[in-house]
Design a protein around this motif. Sequence first.
Motif, PDB file in Angstrom:
ATOM      1  N   GLY A 256       3.760  -2.473   3.498  1.00  0.00           N
ATOM      2  CA  GLY A 256       2.704  -3.188   2.785  1.00  0.00           C
ATOM      3  C   GLY A 256       3.065  -3.558   1.355  1.00  0.00           C
ATOM      4  O   GLY A 256       2.224  -4.083   0.619  1.00  0.00           O
ATOM      5  N   GLY A 257       4.301  -3.262   0.950  1.00  0.00           N
ATOM      6  CA  GLY A 257       4.748  -3.636  -0.389  1.00  0.00           C
ATOM      7  C   GLY A 257       4.288  -2.702  -1.480  1.00  0.00           C
ATOM      8  O   GLY A 257       4.015  -3.130  -2.610  1.00  0.00           O
ATOM      9  N   PHE A 258       4.207  -1.403  -1.177  1.00  0.00           N
ATOM     10  CA  PHE A 258       3.650  -0.433  -2.123  1.00  0.00           C
ATOM     11  C   PHE A 258       4.363  -0.461  -3.468  1.00  0.00           C
ATOM     12  O   PHE A 258       3.730  -0.528  -4.523  1.00  0.00           O
ATOM     13  N   GLU A 259       5.706  -0.398  -3.447  1.00  0.00           N
ATOM     14  CA  GLU A 259       6.463  -0.365  -4.706  1.00  0.00           C
ATOM     15  C   GLU A 259       6.287  -1.653  -5.506  1.00  0.00           C
ATOM     16  O   GLU A 259       6.077  -1.633  -6.720  1.00  0.00           O
ATOM     17  N   ALA A 260       6.347  -2.793  -4.817  1.00  0.00           N
ATOM     18  CA  ALA A 260       6.198  -4.077  -5.507  1.00  0.00           C
ATOM     19  C   ALA A 260       4.784  -4.237  -6.063  1.00  0.00           C
ATOM     20  O   ALA A 260       4.592  -4.763  -7.166  1.00  0.00           O
ATOM     21  N   LEU A 261       3.800  -3.773  -5.300  1.00  0.00           N
ATOM     22  CA  LEU A 261       2.414  -3.858  -5.762  1.00  0.00           C
ATOM     23  C   LEU A 261       2.214  -2.994  -7.003  1.00  0.00           C
ATOM     24  O   LEU A 261       1.542  -3.408  -7.964  1.00  0.00           O
ATOM     25  N   THR A 262       2.808  -1.805  -7.019  1.00  0.00           N
ATOM     26  CA  THR A 262       2.716  -0.932  -8.188  1.00  0.00           C
ATOM     27  C   THR A 262       3.348  -1.597  -9.403  1.00  0.00           C
ATOM     28  O   THR A 262       2.789  -1.560 -10.515  1.00  0.00           O
ATOM     29  N   ALA A 263       4.510  -2.203  -9.210  1.00  0.00           N
ATOM     30  CA  ALA A 263       5.188  -2.886 -10.313  1.00  0.00           C
ATOM     31  C   ALA A 263       4.341  -4.033 -10.846  1.00  0.00           C
ATOM     32  O   ALA A 263       4.242  -4.235 -12.064  1.00  0.00           O
ATOM     33  N   ARG A 264       3.695  -4.796  -9.943  1.00  0.00           N
ATOM     34  CA  ARG A 264       2.850  -5.908 -10.387  1.00  0.00           C
ATOM     35  C   ARG A 264       1.630  -5.402 -11.140  1.00  0.00           C
ATOM     36  O   ARG A 264       1.192  -6.008 -12.124  1.00  0.00           O
TER      37      ARG A 264
END
Length: 281
Positions: A256-264
């Motif tokens: 679900g893109g957890f790391e990328a979502l956190t970075a955003r």
Amino acid sequence: MTSTPHAALPDTDIAFVGGGNMARSLIAGLVRRGMPATRIHVAEPVQALREALQQDFGVNVHEGAAGAAGQAGLWLMAVKPQVMRAVCGELAAHAAARQPVVVSIAAGITAGQLDRWLGGDQAVVRAMPNTPALLGAGVTGLFANARVSASQHAQAEQVLASAGRTVWIDEEARMDAVTAVSGSGPAYVFLLAEAMEAAALEQGLPAEAARTLVLDTVLGAARMLTEAGEAPAELRRRVTSPGGTTQAAIETFQAGGFEALTARAIDAATRRGRELSAAND
């Protein structure tokens, strides 16, 4: 540089300009560590808050900012960013006369803005504590401008260490990232706990059991992160058995893109800090 929360007490009187929750937590920490209440002055326009601070801690209270600031060598500016410029304008003459070290905990307000609003040539420390400071378990990022002396540097650290650890940042431009990571960070953990509890209820767990399981899991994981001496990635690896339940959950997070979502999310909070600075200039 990171400090322990056991720094010596400041050797100057302190004026808190603003008596809200964060100021209250710092005052409580200072008094608990032995700072005489008679050396603490608080300016707070709301009478009920002012009276509660005096009753609970025995500190000197004032309705106006000048009444508190005129007594102290360290000013802790704990007012909202939107009113900081006006408050600094009220204190500019006192700043020129007393040359205090000015510590601000207002998000998005730069040391340069504070210096300018106070009339220039001021020693300014920009600080970003977080809400666990209310329990003495916070962490504060700090930046000092070039006019802050070694003794003033120590005084600022001693005040903020009453609420937990301190981390000094060399480049002020990074303070918006401090706000995004640690200042706003507790809310990210609260959101995760909220989502975990809701999911537990969906799986049929009783409400009381779901709450206990989630809260103690978050608490235990935080203790492991701070006490085990291992990187988060290594701790995660150890609990993620190949083909097991944890791996199934982690892979779902990552799909679900957890790391990328956190970075955003952290980037969005960082940008918002810069916008606050520009909006209040």
